[in-house]
Design a protein around this motif. Structure first.
Motif, PDB file in Angstrom:
ATOM      1  N   ASP A  43       0.809  -1.219   0.000  1.00  0.00           N
ATOM      2  CA  ASP A  43       0.000   0.000   0.000  1.00  0.00           C
ATOM      3  C   ASP A  43       0.845   1.273   0.000  1.00  0.00           C
ATOM      4  N   ARG A  44       1.992   1.245   0.685  1.00  0.00           N
ATOM      5  CA  ARG A  44       2.808   2.453   0.839  1.00  0.00           C
ATOM      6  C   ARG A  44       4.295   2.109   0.773  1.00  0.00           C
ATOM      7  N   PRO A  45       4.816   1.761  -0.382  1.00  0.00           N
ATOM      8  CA  PRO A  45       6.207   1.302  -0.483  1.00  0.00           C
ATOM      9  C   PRO A  45       7.248   2.357  -0.093  1.00  0.00           C
ATOM     10  N   ASP A  46       6.943   3.636  -0.268  1.00  0.00           N
ATOM     11  CA  ASP A  46       7.929   4.684   0.018  1.00  0.00           C
ATOM     12  C   ASP A  46       7.790   5.289   1.406  1.00  0.00           C
ATOM     13  N   ALA A  47       6.834   4.813   2.183  1.00  0.00           N
ATOM     14  CA  ALA A  47       6.655   5.328   3.543  1.00  0.00           C
ATOM     15  C   ALA A  47       7.765   4.784   4.447  1.00  0.00           C
ATOM     16  N   VAL A  48       8.085   5.519   5.496  1.00  0.00           N
ATOM     17  CA  VAL A  48       9.102   5.081   6.445  1.00  0.00           C
ATOM     18  C   VAL A  48       8.566   3.885   7.222  1.00  0.00           C
ATOM     19  N   ARG A  54      19.013   6.611  17.286  1.00  0.00           N
ATOM     20  CA  ARG A  54      20.425   6.764  17.659  1.00  0.00           C
ATOM     21  C   ARG A  54      21.334   6.942  16.458  1.00  0.00           C
ATOM     22  N   SER A  55      21.189   6.049  15.484  1.00  0.00           N
ATOM     23  CA  SER A  55      22.086   6.097  14.323  1.00  0.00           C
ATOM     24  C   SER A  55      21.549   6.964  13.197  1.00  0.00           C
ATOM     25  N   GLY A  56      20.254   7.239  13.224  1.00  0.00           N
ATOM     26  CA  GLY A  56      19.645   8.016  12.149  1.00  0.00           C
ATOM     27  C   GLY A  56      19.277   7.179  10.937  1.00  0.00           C
ATOM     28  N   LEU A  57      19.509   5.867  10.988  1.00  0.00           N
ATOM     29  CA  LEU A  57      19.177   4.982   9.876  1.00  0.00           C
ATOM     30  C   LEU A  57      17.662   4.882   9.719  1.00  0.00           C
ATOM     31  N   THR A  58      17.203   5.067   8.505  1.00  0.00           N
ATOM     32  CA  THR A  58      15.780   4.981   8.186  1.00  0.00           C
ATOM     33  C   THR A  58      15.612   4.062   6.990  1.00  0.00           C
ATOM     34  N   LEU A  59      14.617   3.193   7.055  1.00  0.00           N
ATOM     35  CA  LEU A  59      14.290   2.317   5.927  1.00  0.00           C
ATOM     36  C   LEU A  59      12.857   2.558   5.503  1.00  0.00           C
ATOM     37  N   THR A  60      12.633   2.622   4.199  1.00  0.00           N
ATOM     38  CA  THR A  60      11.268   2.678   3.687  1.00  0.00           C
ATOM     39  C   THR A  60      10.675   1.277   3.741  1.00  0.00           C
ATOM     40  N   ASN A  61       9.385   1.191   3.513  1.00  0.00           N
ATOM     41  CA  ASN A  61       8.737  -0.121   3.494  1.00  0.00           C
ATOM     42  C   ASN A  61       9.375  -1.044   2.463  1.00  0.00           C
ATOM     43  N   SER A  62       9.661  -0.521   1.284  1.00  0.00           N
ATOM     44  CA  SER A  62      10.238  -1.395   0.243  1.00  0.00           C
ATOM     45  C   SER A  62      11.667  -1.814   0.593  1.00  0.00           C
ATOM     46  N   GLU A  63      12.461  -0.938   1.203  1.00  0.00           N
ATOM     47  CA  GLU A  63      13.814  -1.304   1.633  1.00  0.00           C
ATOM     48  C   GLU A  63      13.762  -2.338   2.757  1.00  0.00           C
ATOM     49  N   PHE A  64      12.863  -2.120   3.700  1.00  0.00           N
ATOM     50  CA  PHE A  64      12.669  -3.039   4.825  1.00  0.00           C
ATOM     51  C   PHE A  64      12.270  -4.416   4.305  1.00  0.00           C
ATOM     52  N   ASP A  65      11.365  -4.430   3.341  1.00  0.00           N
ATOM     53  CA  ASP A  65      10.917  -5.685   2.751  1.00  0.00           C
ATOM     54  C   ASP A  65      12.056  -6.396   2.035  1.00  0.00           C
ATOM     55  N   ALA A  66      12.840  -5.651   1.259  1.00  0.00           N
ATOM     56  CA  ALA A  66      13.939  -6.263   0.498  1.00  0.00           C
ATOM     57  C   ALA A  66      15.005  -6.847   1.427  1.00  0.00           C
TER      58      ALA A  66
END
Length: 156
Positions: A43-48, A54-66
């Motif tokens: 539904d929202r592949p580009d959402a966070v 702490r580290s500032g690392l952020t993954l989008t839904n599609s990155e998290f899925d991959a």
């Protein structure tokens, strides 16, 4: 229902309840953790999806899925599946969240093990859970473990 109990007090309780409770409206089929999250990814592949303050690392839904899919495939290649347990020897982090979803995608149960626990406690948790694989990071100190595969999340 009360009349049923009075008329037949020797009957099992379940007998009195049949028909007394309303049927569920539009029952939803059971979904796994992975299925629930994948619906949101679609539904929202580009959402966070996850963010590490702490580290500032952020993954989008599609990155998290991959990332979780890649790790799930490695777990499966090590024999992880529905009858297996994966020990997640990771601090609270984006990596731990990725590993949790990967274990769910592989169909396995998982147990979180805090790397700050004493070595004897960590070893006990791995042994007691019958973990087939321990997912950890290269900088973590693992207690001496035999008969368990180690998968380093840094390599994913």
């Amino acid at each position: 229902m009360l009349n049923s109990v009075v008329d037949n007090p020797e009957a099992p309780v379940a007998t009195h309840l049949s028909g007394a409770l309303p049927a569920a409206r539009n029952p939803q089929p059971a979904q796994t953790l992975a299925e629930l999250l994948l619906t949101h990814v679609a539904d929202r592949p580009d959402a966070v999806a996850v963010e590490d303050g702490r580290s500032g690392l952020t993954l989008t839904n599609s990155e998290f899925d991959a990332l979780s899919t890649g790790l799930a495939r490695q777990l499966i290649s090590l024999g992880v599946g529905p009858d297996a347990t994966v020990a997640l020897h990771l601090p609270r982090s984006v990596a731990a969240t990725v590993a949790t979803l990967a274990a769910a995608k592989a169909g396995a149960a998982f147990v979180n093990i805090d790397p700050d626990y004493p070595a004897a406690r960590r070893r006990f948790l791995v042994q007691r859970s019958h973990a087939r694989v321990v997912v950890t990071s290269r900088d973590a100190e693992l207690p001496g473990l035999d008969d368990v595969d180690v998968l380093y999340i840094d390599d994913v």
